[in-house]
Design an enzyme around this catalytic site. Structure first.
Site, PDB file in Angstrom:
ATOM      1  N   ASP A  69       0.854  -1.182   0.000  1.00 37.93           N
ATOM      2  CA  ASP A  69       0.000   0.000   0.000  1.00 37.93           C
ATOM      3  C   ASP A  69       0.895   1.238   0.000  1.00 37.93           C
ATOM      4  O   ASP A  69       1.838   1.330   0.791  1.00 37.93           O
ATOM      5  CB  ASP A  69      -0.883  -0.006   1.253  1.00 37.93           C
ATOM      6  CG  ASP A  69      -1.849   1.161   1.268  1.00 37.93           C
ATOM      7  OD1 ASP A  69      -2.789   1.161   0.459  1.00 37.93           O
ATOM      8  OD2 ASP A  69      -1.647   2.080   2.085  1.00 37.93           O
ATOM      9  N   ASN A  77      -2.508  12.710  -3.221  1.00 39.05           N
ATOM     10  CA  ASN A  77      -3.524  13.021  -4.229  1.00 39.05           C
ATOM     11  C   ASN A  77      -4.082  14.426  -4.025  1.00 39.05           C
ATOM     12  O   ASN A  77      -4.248  15.192  -4.982  1.00 39.05           O
ATOM     13  CB  ASN A  77      -4.646  11.973  -4.145  1.00 39.05           C
ATOM     14  CG  ASN A  77      -5.348  11.774  -5.468  1.00 39.05           C
ATOM     15  OD1 ASN A  77      -5.269  12.582  -6.362  1.00 39.05           O
ATOM     16  ND2 ASN A  77      -6.060  10.671  -5.575  1.00 39.05           N
ATOM     17  N   ASP A  86      -2.003  10.262 -10.502  1.00 35.45           N
ATOM     18  CA  ASP A  86      -2.109   9.116 -11.417  1.00 35.45           C
ATOM     19  C   ASP A  86      -0.777   8.837 -12.095  1.00 35.45           C
ATOM     20  O   ASP A  86      -0.371   7.686 -12.262  1.00 35.45           O
ATOM     21  CB  ASP A  86      -3.193   9.355 -12.473  1.00 35.45           C
ATOM     22  CG  ASP A  86      -4.604   9.163 -11.934  1.00 35.45           C
ATOM     23  OD1 ASP A  86      -4.752   8.702 -10.777  1.00 35.45           O
ATOM     24  OD2 ASP A  86      -5.561   9.467 -12.670  1.00 35.45           O
ATOM     25  N   ASP A 112      -4.624   2.404  -4.353  1.00 35.84           N
ATOM     26  CA  ASP A 112      -3.172   2.527  -4.172  1.00 35.84           C
ATOM     27  C   ASP A 112      -2.607   1.271  -3.517  1.00 35.84           C
ATOM     28  O   ASP A 112      -1.623   1.316  -2.799  1.00 35.84           O
ATOM     29  CB  ASP A 112      -2.825   3.770  -3.364  1.00 35.84           C
ATOM     30  CG  ASP A 112      -3.466   3.771  -1.982  1.00 35.84           C
ATOM     31  OD1 ASP A 112      -4.388   2.967  -1.736  1.00 35.84           O
ATOM     32  OD2 ASP A 112      -3.033   4.567  -1.129  1.00 35.84           O
TER      33      ASP A 112
END
Length: 197
Positions: A69, A77, A86, A112
């Site tokens: 993770d 983000n 992205d 993620d």
């Protein structure tokens, strides 16, 4: 004239067949690949992981499942925006794939999260590989507004057959262990049977 018409019809049919094969290939790719990263999706990985477990059972080998993770990716983000996030995630996925062996399976499991299946890999071998992989993945960064944003990731692992014999069970244990490793700080590695290292 009749022969030319017949050849033209055959050529048209051949062109249609090639187009159809191309469309089938694209559809199959969409069914097995994550559109953002190009990695396998979980459905595809699960089908192949079942085969790896069957092979491991037959030859008395280990298979390690790893959940990775990206640490604090929601914050990343929000700070850099979706497009830049992205792009970072794509680079992260590329580096991850490049650091694994050809026989290893990797998929994008969640937004993620990435799931790895490492055939013929014991806990000690997996730990050494994950240390190396997480160090390399720490080099994935972006420059945003004069600030460098670097990614890190935490990993949790479960080993077949010691920690379970079914894919779902091993994925659940790897996930639980990953959350425990992440709670201990960034770039942590945990093994279901041994705890965090």
């Amino acid at each position: 004239d009749m022969q030319q018409r017949l050849l033209a019809a055959i050529a048209d049919q051949a062109e249609l067949a090639v187009e159809t094969m191309h469309l089938v290939g694209e559809r199959r790719s969409l069914e097995t690949r994550d559109p953002l990263t190009g990695l396998y999706n979980f459905r595809h990985l699960k089908e192949h992981a079942v085969l790896e477990l069957a092979r491991a059972a037959r030859f008395s080998r280990h298979v390690t499942l790893v959940m990775i993770d990206v640490d604090d990716f929601t914050e990343v983000n929000q700070r850099v925006g979706r497009e830049a996030a992205d792009s970072l995630l794509r680079r992260f996925a590329e580096r991850l794939r490049a650091e694994l062996r050809a026989v290893d399976l990797v998929c994008r499991y969640g937004a993620d999260e990435f799931l790895l299946v490492l055939p013929e890999t014991s806990e000690n071998q997996a730990h050494a590989a994950l240390r190396r992989v997480l160090t390399v993945l720490g080099d994935v960064s972006a420059e945003v507004g004069g600030e460098t944003i670097a990614l890190s990731a935490s990993a949790g692992a479960a080993v077949y057959p010691e920690d379970g014999e079914r894919i779902e069970e091993l994925v659940a244990k790897a996930t639980t262990t990953m959350y425990a490793a992440r709670a201990g700080g960034r770039a942590g590695i945990g093994f279901y049977g041994s705890g965090t290292r």
